[in-house]
Design a protein around this motif. Sequence first.
Motif, PDB file in Angstrom:
ATOM      1  N   TRP A   1     -75.082  33.445 -15.561  1.00  0.00           N
ATOM      2  CA  TRP A   1     -74.852  32.120 -15.678  1.00  0.00           C
ATOM      3  C   TRP A   1     -75.822  31.066 -15.799  1.00  0.00           C
ATOM      4  O   TRP A   1     -75.560  30.010 -17.506  1.00  0.00           O
ATOM      5  CB  TRP A   1     -73.726  31.429 -14.409  1.00  0.00           C
ATOM      6  N   ASN A   2     -77.395  30.583 -15.845  1.00  0.00           N
ATOM      7  CA  ASN A   2     -78.180  30.247 -16.127  1.00  0.00           C
ATOM      8  C   ASN A   2     -78.246  30.633 -17.880  1.00  0.00           C
ATOM      9  O   ASN A   2     -78.809  29.130 -18.162  1.00  0.00           O
ATOM     10  CB  ASN A   2     -79.282  30.312 -15.195  1.00  0.00           C
ATOM     11  N   ALA A   3     -78.982  32.053 -17.869  1.00  0.00           N
ATOM     12  CA  ALA A   3     -79.190  32.017 -19.148  1.00  0.00           C
ATOM     13  C   ALA A   3     -77.649  31.662 -20.044  1.00  0.00           C
ATOM     14  O   ALA A   3     -78.137  31.338 -21.078  1.00  0.00           O
ATOM     15  CB  ALA A   3     -78.756  33.606 -19.317  1.00  0.00           C
ATOM     16  N   ALA A   4     -77.081  31.565 -19.512  1.00  0.00           N
ATOM     17  CA  ALA A   4     -75.433  30.704 -20.481  1.00  0.00           C
ATOM     18  C   ALA A   4     -75.098  29.236 -20.981  1.00  0.00           C
ATOM     19  O   ALA A   4     -75.040  29.743 -21.784  1.00  0.00           O
ATOM     20  CB  ALA A   4     -74.429  31.904 -19.878  1.00  0.00           C
ATOM     21  N   LEU A   5     -75.630  28.946 -19.693  1.00  0.00           N
ATOM     22  CA  LEU A   5     -75.842  28.294 -20.182  1.00  0.00           C
ATOM     23  C   LEU A   5     -76.712  27.302 -20.904  1.00  0.00           C
ATOM     24  O   LEU A   5     -76.914  26.021 -21.933  1.00  0.00           O
ATOM     25  CB  LEU A   5     -76.291  26.840 -18.738  1.00  0.00           C
ATOM     26  N   VAL A   6     -77.890  28.278 -21.068  1.00  0.00           N
ATOM     27  CA  VAL A   6     -79.105  27.906 -22.118  1.00  0.00           C
ATOM     28  C   VAL A   6     -78.726  27.581 -23.432  1.00  0.00           C
ATOM     29  O   VAL A   6     -79.201  26.770 -24.393  1.00  0.00           O
ATOM     30  CB  VAL A   6     -80.368  28.687 -21.754  1.00  0.00           C
ATOM     31  N   ASN A   7     -77.745  28.418 -23.393  1.00  0.00           N
ATOM     32  CA  ASN A   7     -77.218  28.603 -25.181  1.00  0.00           C
ATOM     33  C   ASN A   7     -76.610  27.633 -25.657  1.00  0.00           C
ATOM     34  O   ASN A   7     -75.831  27.274 -26.448  1.00  0.00           O
ATOM     35  CB  ASN A   7     -77.120  30.061 -25.150  1.00  0.00           C
ATOM     36  N   LEU A   8     -75.585  27.520 -23.907  1.00  0.00           N
ATOM     37  CA  LEU A   8     -73.601  27.042 -24.433  1.00  0.00           C
ATOM     38  C   LEU A   8     -74.580  25.617 -24.624  1.00  0.00           C
ATOM     39  O   LEU A   8     -73.775  24.902 -25.859  1.00  0.00           O
ATOM     40  CB  LEU A   8     -72.752  27.001 -23.036  1.00  0.00           C
ATOM     41  N   THR A   9     -75.834  25.372 -23.707  1.00  0.00           N
ATOM     42  CA  THR A   9     -76.174  23.214 -24.344  1.00  0.00           C
ATOM     43  C   THR A   9     -76.747  23.519 -25.262  1.00  0.00           C
ATOM     44  O   THR A   9     -77.598  22.240 -24.877  1.00  0.00           O
ATOM     45  CB  THR A   9     -76.665  22.906 -22.693  1.00  0.00           C
ATOM     46  N   ASN A  10     -77.777  24.031 -25.964  1.00  0.00           N
ATOM     47  CA  ASN A  10     -78.088  23.825 -27.534  1.00  0.00           C
ATOM     48  C   ASN A  10     -77.471  23.683 -28.900  1.00  0.00           C
ATOM     49  O   ASN A  10     -76.903  24.567 -29.090  1.00  0.00           O
ATOM     50  CB  ASN A  10     -78.488  25.398 -27.481  1.00  0.00           C
ATOM     51  N   PRO A  11     -77.324  22.257 -28.855  1.00  0.00           N
ATOM     52  CA  PRO A  11     -77.009  21.640 -30.126  1.00  0.00           C
ATOM     53  C   PRO A  11     -77.285  22.467 -31.588  1.00  0.00           C
ATOM     54  O   PRO A  11     -76.589  22.174 -32.304  1.00  0.00           O
ATOM     55  CB  PRO A  11     -76.442  20.189 -30.324  1.00  0.00           C
TER      56      PRO A  11
ATOM     57  N   PRO B   1     -89.562  31.522 -31.163  1.00  0.00           N
ATOM     58  CA  PRO B   1     -89.744  31.142 -29.499  1.00  0.00           C
ATOM     59  C   PRO B   1     -88.327  29.945 -29.421  1.00  0.00           C
ATOM     60  O   PRO B   1     -88.593  29.057 -30.404  1.00  0.00           O
ATOM     61  CB  PRO B   1     -91.403  30.661 -29.536  1.00  0.00           C
ATOM     62  N   GLY B   2     -88.152  29.773 -28.445  1.00  0.00           N
ATOM     63  CA  GLY B   2     -87.100  29.030 -27.941  1.00  0.00           C
ATOM     64  C   GLY B   2     -86.481  28.679 -26.356  1.00  0.00           C
ATOM     65  O   GLY B   2     -87.320  30.265 -25.606  1.00  0.00           O
ATOM     66  N   ALA B   3     -85.641  28.750 -25.824  1.00  0.00           N
ATOM     67  CA  ALA B   3     -85.631  27.995 -24.365  1.00  0.00           C
ATOM     68  C   ALA B   3     -84.992  29.959 -23.804  1.00  0.00           C
ATOM     69  O   ALA B   3     -84.884  30.395 -23.017  1.00  0.00           O
ATOM     70  CB  ALA B   3     -84.523  27.580 -24.064  1.00  0.00           C
ATOM     71  N   GLY B   4     -83.983  30.592 -24.637  1.00  0.00           N
ATOM     72  CA  GLY B   4     -83.625  31.790 -24.457  1.00  0.00           C
ATOM     73  C   GLY B   4     -84.747  32.772 -24.365  1.00  0.00           C
ATOM     74  O   GLY B   4     -84.659  33.628 -23.370  1.00  0.00           O
ATOM     75  N   ALA B   5     -86.172  32.672 -25.489  1.00  0.00           N
ATOM     76  CA  ALA B   5     -87.281  33.164 -25.146  1.00  0.00           C
ATOM     77  C   ALA B   5     -87.560  33.004 -23.732  1.00  0.00           C
ATOM     78  O   ALA B   5     -87.997  34.078 -22.857  1.00  0.00           O
ATOM     79  CB  ALA B   5     -87.953  33.396 -26.474  1.00  0.00           C
TER      80      ALA B   5
ATOM     81  N   ALA C   1     -79.068  38.302 -17.675  1.00  0.00           N
ATOM     82  CA  ALA C   1     -79.338  37.022 -18.309  1.00  0.00           C
ATOM     83  C   ALA C   1     -79.853  37.416 -19.490  1.00  0.00           C
ATOM     84  O   ALA C   1     -79.323  36.389 -20.074  1.00  0.00           O
ATOM     85  CB  ALA C   1     -81.211  36.506 -17.921  1.00  0.00           C
ATOM     86  N   ILE C   2     -80.387  38.674 -19.819  1.00  0.00           N
ATOM     87  CA  ILE C   2     -79.774  39.140 -21.913  1.00  0.00           C
ATOM     88  C   ILE C   2     -78.545  38.706 -22.004  1.00  0.00           C
ATOM     89  O   ILE C   2     -77.875  37.943 -23.241  1.00  0.00           O
ATOM     90  CB  ILE C   2     -80.495  39.883 -21.923  1.00  0.00           C
ATOM     91  N   LEU C   3     -77.656  39.339 -21.199  1.00  0.00           N
ATOM     92  CA  LEU C   3     -76.252  39.398 -21.393  1.00  0.00           C
ATOM     93  C   LEU C   3     -75.635  37.968 -21.180  1.00  0.00           C
ATOM     94  O   LEU C   3     -74.554  37.699 -22.139  1.00  0.00           O
ATOM     95  CB  LEU C   3     -75.539  40.050 -20.674  1.00  0.00           C
ATOM     96  N   GLY C   4     -76.078  36.903 -20.528  1.00  0.00           N
ATOM     97  CA  GLY C   4     -75.432  35.787 -20.287  1.00  0.00           C
ATOM     98  C   GLY C   4     -76.045  34.919 -21.713  1.00  0.00           C
ATOM     99  O   GLY C   4     -75.363  34.106 -22.155  1.00  0.00           O
ATOM    100  N   LEU C   5     -77.099  35.072 -22.102  1.00  0.00           N
ATOM    101  CA  LEU C   5     -77.334  34.376 -23.479  1.00  0.00           C
ATOM    102  C   LEU C   5     -76.491  35.346 -24.806  1.00  0.00           C
ATOM    103  O   LEU C   5     -76.465  34.131 -25.111  1.00  0.00           O
ATOM    104  CB  LEU C   5     -78.906  35.008 -23.761  1.00  0.00           C
ATOM    105  N   GLN C   6     -76.476  35.856 -24.652  1.00  0.00           N
ATOM    106  CA  GLN C   6     -75.661  36.496 -25.626  1.00  0.00           C
ATOM    107  C   GLN C   6     -73.862  35.459 -25.631  1.00  0.00           C
ATOM    108  O   GLN C   6     -73.450  35.245 -26.118  1.00  0.00           O
ATOM    109  CB  GLN C   6     -75.206  37.830 -25.208  1.00  0.00           C
ATOM    110  N   LEU C   7     -73.723  35.460 -23.946  1.00  0.00           N
ATOM    111  CA  LEU C   7     -72.269  35.002 -23.770  1.00  0.00           C
ATOM    112  C   LEU C   7     -72.300  33.689 -24.226  1.00  0.00           C
ATOM    113  O   LEU C   7     -71.268  32.979 -25.340  1.00  0.00           O
ATOM    114  CB  LEU C   7     -72.359  34.687 -22.382  1.00  0.00           C
ATOM    115  N   GLY C   8     -73.347  32.796 -23.680  1.00  0.00           N
ATOM    116  CA  GLY C   8     -73.977  31.731 -25.012  1.00  0.00           C
ATOM    117  C   GLY C   8     -73.851  31.560 -26.214  1.00  0.00           C
ATOM    118  O   GLY C   8     -72.885  30.556 -27.439  1.00  0.00           O
ATOM    119  N   TYR C   9     -74.356  32.789 -27.053  1.00  0.00           N
ATOM    120  CA  TYR C   9     -74.876  32.454 -28.030  1.00  0.00           C
ATOM    121  C   TYR C   9     -73.145  32.878 -28.761  1.00  0.00           C
ATOM    122  O   TYR C   9     -72.575  32.705 -30.249  1.00  0.00           O
ATOM    123  CB  TYR C   9     -75.876  33.730 -28.106  1.00  0.00           C
ATOM    124  N   GLY C  10     -72.235  33.850 -28.195  1.00  0.00           N
ATOM    125  CA  GLY C  10     -71.145  34.287 -28.843  1.00  0.00           C
ATOM    126  C   GLY C  10     -70.420  32.999 -29.134  1.00  0.00           C
ATOM    127  O   GLY C  10     -69.265  32.935 -30.061  1.00  0.00           O
ATOM    128  N   ALA C  11     -69.868  32.352 -27.893  1.00  0.00           N
ATOM    129  CA  ALA C  11     -69.416  30.879 -27.688  1.00  0.00           C
ATOM    130  C   ALA C  11     -69.698  30.576 -28.538  1.00  0.00           C
ATOM    131  O   ALA C  11     -68.949  29.192 -29.131  1.00  0.00           O
ATOM    132  CB  ALA C  11     -69.726  30.503 -26.437  1.00  0.00           C
TER     133      ALA C  11
END
Length: 207
Positions: free
Chosen positions: A113-123, A20-24, A42-52
């Motif tokens: 974009w909300n979901a993408a930023l969730v993963n992009l800003t996860n160090p 479990p995490g912010a993406g979940a 949102a799921i695709l947005g998460l993958q954009l952030g993860y992919g980046a």
Amino acid sequence: MTLTLWLTFLVAAILISVSPGAGAVNTMSNGLRYGVKRSLPAILGLQLGYGAQIVLVGAGLGAIVASSTTALTVIKWVGVAYLVWLGIQKWREPVMEAVEEDQSAISHRRQFWNAALVNLTNPKATVFLVALFPQFLIADAPHGPQLITMGTTLILVDCLVMLGYALLASQLFRFMTTPQRQRQMNRVFGGLFVTAAMALASFKRAA
């Protein structure tokens, strides 16, 4: 990458996504409110952030970020602030009767974009990938194909797991038949976003 090594990596990828995490939290929140189909952006947005994050690490920049205390701290607190903002927005979100059909297109973009930023800003993802990839890289083989294989595996597994989370959350929809229950659930997920922010704020890189 041998089949045995890939299967081992696959198990690691599944454990990463299931944790479990912010993406979940983001996925379950959307799954409950919109159902599985409308949670796909949102799921695709998460993958954009993860992919980046994967590309960043694969290109070697992840190691620089992970080794820079200042860069990691800035990213962390941007992520904390963003998750708190999401929590407040979720807490104040109107019940589903207030959601109009002509807003759906905007909602999809916002979800993405909300979901993408969730993963992009996860160090934590950057640090974890920097630690994970070298464990599975074969030194005397070309790194590019190996990184592509691992990155593709991570994203496909995460897509499937997030779909599972959305499906699970969507099953609760039938219980959300009154505005009072919907407000309660919005506040539960708002609290979970803030909890995820607190967990991120307490994250410290291993020495």
